[in-house]
Design an enzyme around this catalytic site. Structure first.
Site: not given
Length: 247
Positions: A138, A151
């Protein structure tokens, strides 16, 4: 990475980024296997598509991963590409003592799941022509989203793991990192329609163009993710972090 003639395994392939890429790889002449926990979504994803199959897998279950790897290699001996895409994301308030159930599940899903699956398949992959491992991280691996600290940390960990793995597997298995920006998917509630997020089809199309480059870049980075990826190098981390605080 070859653009066609592969046998590709995509985790989390029943929806979102995993589904969009799996179907595009299938459209360009690859055999594709998708996994996930929702059998109905998996079956819908492969409907009417020859050479595309689905197998249920819970990537949080170490024993299930080991059994799955043996089964998938037996059924698909030509498997040469692993795409670690399955992941979960939740917001957290870490400013006081809290229940860590969701944080721990995020670590198991986003870090241990890919590491275990790579370990289970690496010997097989190393014996295949055109072998590759694609780890989906990400843009938040490079500048964290404050409201999603675990996350973001898991994606930073998988970035680091991919860099190290690339060195260890050099000459045997190509290791590619795909770092998406904010994309309109169902990863979090309301995300699929959120203003300012990249439309999924636009993202997938740009990703496929990047994968078609020869040689394949070690990092697949669409234009929308570059402000995050380059923030540390150009000194803009405080500015980007301030923007992320408002999300």
């Amino acid at each position: 990475m070859k653009t066609t003639g592969n046998t590709i395994l995509v985790t989390g392939g029943g929806s979102g980024i995993g589904l969009a890429l799996a179907q595009r790889w299938h459209d360009t002449g690859n055999s594709v296997i998708i996994t996930g926990r929702n059998a109905a979504k998996l079956e819908a994803a492969i409907a009417g598509r020859a050479n595309m199959s689905a197998v249920s897998l819970d990537v949080t279950d170490a024993a299930a991963i080991a059994a799955f790897a043996k089964e998938i290699v037996a059924q698909h001996p030509g498997l040469n590409v692993l795409v670690n895409n399955a992941g979960i994301m939740s917001t957290e308030n870490a400013s006081a003592k809290r229940d860590l159930t969701e944080a721990e599940a995020t670590v198991v899903t986003n870090i241990l799941g890919p590491i275990r699956l790579i370990d289970a398949l690496v010997d097989h992959l190393a014996a295949q022509d055109g072998a590759a491992i694609v780890n989906v991280t990400s843009g938040l691996a490079f500048v964290p989203l404050p409201k999603a600290p675990t996350y973001s940390a898991t994606k930073a960990a998988m970035h680091s793991y991919s860099v190290a793995l690339r060195v260890q597997l050099a000459g045997k298995v190509e290791v590619i990192e795909l770092a998406p920006p904010a994309v309109r998917t169902d990863l979090t509630p309301g995300q699929s329609t959120r203003e300012g997020y990249m439309p999924l089809d636009d993202f997938a199309d740009e990703v496929m163009t990047l994968f078609a480059q020869d040689p394949t870049p070690a990092e697949i980075l669409v234009q929308n993710v570059l402000p995050l990826r380059n923030a540390e190098a150009n000194g803009s981390v405080p500015h980007v972090l301030e923007m992320l605080k408002s999300l």
